[in-house]
Design a protein around this motif. Structure first.
Motif, short mmCIF file in Angstrom:
data_model
loop_
_atom_site.label_atom_id
_atom_site.label_comp_id
_atom_site.label_asym_id
_atom_site.label_seq_id
_atom_site.Cartn_x
_atom_site.Cartn_y
_atom_site.Cartn_z
N GLN A 184 0.82 -1.21 0.00
CA GLN A 184 0.00 0.00 0.00
C GLN A 184 0.86 1.26 0.00
O GLN A 184 0.55 2.23 -0.69
N ALA A 185 1.96 1.26 0.76
CA ALA A 185 2.80 2.46 0.88
C ALA A 185 3.62 2.72 -0.37
O ALA A 185 3.84 3.86 -0.75
N LEU A 186 4.07 1.66 -1.03
CA LEU A 186 5.01 1.84 -2.14
C LEU A 186 4.38 1.73 -3.52
O LEU A 186 4.89 2.31 -4.48
N ASP A 187 3.29 0.99 -3.65
CA ASP A 187 2.72 0.74 -4.98
C ASP A 187 1.54 1.65 -5.32
O ASP A 187 1.09 1.67 -6.46
N TYR A 188 1.02 2.39 -4.35
CA TYR A 188 -0.12 3.27 -4.59
C TYR A 188 0.16 4.64 -3.99
O TYR A 188 0.88 4.76 -3.01
N VAL A 189 -0.42 5.65 -4.58
CA VAL A 189 -0.35 7.00 -4.01
C VAL A 189 -1.71 7.65 -4.18
O VAL A 189 -2.34 7.53 -5.23
N ASN A 190 -2.18 8.28 -3.11
CA ASN A 190 -3.47 8.97 -3.17
C ASN A 190 -3.25 10.40 -3.62
O ASN A 190 -2.35 11.08 -3.12
N VAL A 191 -4.06 10.85 -4.56
CA VAL A 191 -4.05 12.23 -5.00
C VAL A 191 -5.50 12.70 -4.98
O VAL A 191 -6.34 12.15 -5.69
N LYS A 192 -5.77 13.70 -4.15
CA LYS A 192 -7.11 14.27 -4.15
C LYS A 192 -7.29 15.02 -5.46
O LYS A 192 -6.38 15.70 -5.94
N ILE A 193 -8.50 14.90 -6.05
CA ILE A 193 -8.76 15.55 -7.34
C ILE A 193 -10.14 16.19 -7.32
O ILE A 193 -11.10 15.60 -6.82
N TYR A 194 -10.22 17.39 -7.85
CA TYR A 194 -11.50 18.08 -8.05
C TYR A 194 -11.75 18.11 -9.55
O TYR A 194 -10.89 18.53 -10.33
N ILE A 195 -12.92 17.67 -9.94
CA ILE A 195 -13.31 17.65 -11.34
C ILE A 195 -14.32 18.78 -11.56
O ILE A 195 -15.39 18.78 -10.98
N ASP A 196 -13.95 19.74 -12.41
CA ASP A 196 -14.83 20.88 -12.68
C ASP A 196 -16.03 20.39 -13.48
O ASP A 196 -15.90 19.99 -14.64
N PRO A 197 -17.24 20.42 -12.87
CA PRO A 197 -18.42 19.91 -13.58
C PRO A 197 -18.79 20.74 -14.80
O PRO A 197 -19.31 20.21 -15.78
N GLU A 198 -18.50 22.04 -14.77
CA GLU A 198 -18.81 22.89 -15.91
C GLU A 198 -17.91 22.59 -17.11
O GLU A 198 -18.30 22.77 -18.26
N ALA A 199 -16.70 22.14 -16.85
CA ALA A 199 -15.76 21.83 -17.93
C ALA A 199 -15.98 20.43 -18.50
O ALA A 199 -15.35 20.05 -19.48
N LYS A 200 -16.84 19.65 -17.85
CA LYS A 200 -17.08 18.25 -18.26
C LYS A 200 -15.77 17.47 -18.28
O LYS A 200 -15.48 16.72 -19.21
N ALA A 201 -14.97 17.68 -17.24
CA ALA A 201 -13.68 17.02 -17.12
C ALA A 201 -13.86 15.56 -16.70
O ALA A 201 -14.92 15.17 -16.19
N LYS A 202 -12.81 14.78 -16.93
CA LYS A 202 -12.81 13.37 -16.55
C LYS A 202 -11.61 13.09 -15.66
O LYS A 202 -10.55 13.71 -15.81
N ILE A 203 -11.76 12.15 -14.75
CA ILE A 203 -10.63 11.72 -13.94
C ILE A 203 -9.63 11.04 -14.87
O ILE A 203 -10.01 10.20 -15.69
N PRO A 204 -8.33 11.38 -14.77
CA PRO A 204 -7.33 10.70 -15.60
C PRO A 204 -7.39 9.19 -15.38
O PRO A 204 -7.63 8.73 -14.26
N GLU A 205 -7.17 8.43 -16.47
CA GLU A 205 -7.28 6.97 -16.40
C GLU A 205 -6.08 6.30 -17.02
O GLU A 205 -5.51 6.81 -17.98
N TYR A 206 -5.72 5.15 -16.47
CA TYR A 206 -4.72 4.30 -17.10
C TYR A 206 -5.38 3.61 -18.29
O TYR A 206 -6.54 3.22 -18.21
#
Length: 195
Positions: free
Chosen positions: A40-62
């Motif tokens: 959990q500590a080495l293979d993952y990292v948490n990044v808080k993200i705000y998605i602007d609903p007006e911009a119709k943005a998407k969460i980045p994806e692999y």
């Protein structure tokens, strides 16, 4: 101490406290808990993200997964707006705002689609510091005549996002050049290998 350092230290401390405990009635052994804590500590990292609903943005994806985990080094980021600037640069909005954890940064890299379009990211790789909270923009410039460059459109993948743990640099000044140590390369650079 960063969250990564803390997680590793806590995993080791918890392992040492009960290192002889074996699995009992579905409770994992300390070895298994240590492995999972490191995972959990080495293979993952948490990044808080705000998605602007007006911009119709998407969460980045692999783009690719195998056996339940991403096999790409970075996530694809999509364009939400395009602005041609007076100097010919192309400013693309992403509609995303991020908050990396302590001692982490988000880095944006060009992907092959953009290179094929005759564009480069003007300040590649882009660095999003842990303290920046504004929208992430990606700015391109053409490396071919502007009329021949394929401009990004809304919805296009425009770059790749990677989160990197940053170690603070501490410079140790030495008195003379020899104190840096010697290597077979020495001061050879700028094509000195003639390859």
């Amino acid at each position: 101490m960063s969250k990564l350092s803390n997680s590793i230290a806590n995993a080791i401390i918890n392992y040492v406290k009960g290192r002889h405990r074996l699995p009992i009635d579905g409770v994992p052994s300390n070895e298994d808990m240590l492995r999972e804590a490191f995972h959990q500590a080495l293979d993952y990292v948490n990044v808080k993200i705000y998605i602007d609903p007006e911009a119709k943005a998407k969460i980045p994806e692999y783009a690719h997964y195998e056996n339940g985990h991403a096999v790409d080094a970075a996530c694809d980021v999509c364009c939400t707006s395009v602005e041609i600037m007076e100097d010919g640069r192309i400013k693309c909005g992403t509609g995303i705002h991020v908050a990396p954890e302590d001692r982490d940064k988000v880095s944006l890299h060009p992907n092959s689609r953009i290179t094929k379009a005759g564009l480069v990211i003007a300040n590649s790789p882009c660095t999003v510091d842990e303290s920046y909270r504004g929208e992430i923009f990606v700015v391109f410039r053409a490396i071919v005549p502007f009329s021949q460059a394929k401009k990004p459109g809304v919805g296009d993948v425009i770059c790749q996002l990677e989160t990197i743990h940053v170690r603070e640099t501490r410079f140790i000044q030495v008195d003379n050049l020899e104190d840096l140590g010697t290597t077979s390369r020495g001061d050879g650079g700028f094509g000195s290998t003639a390859k």
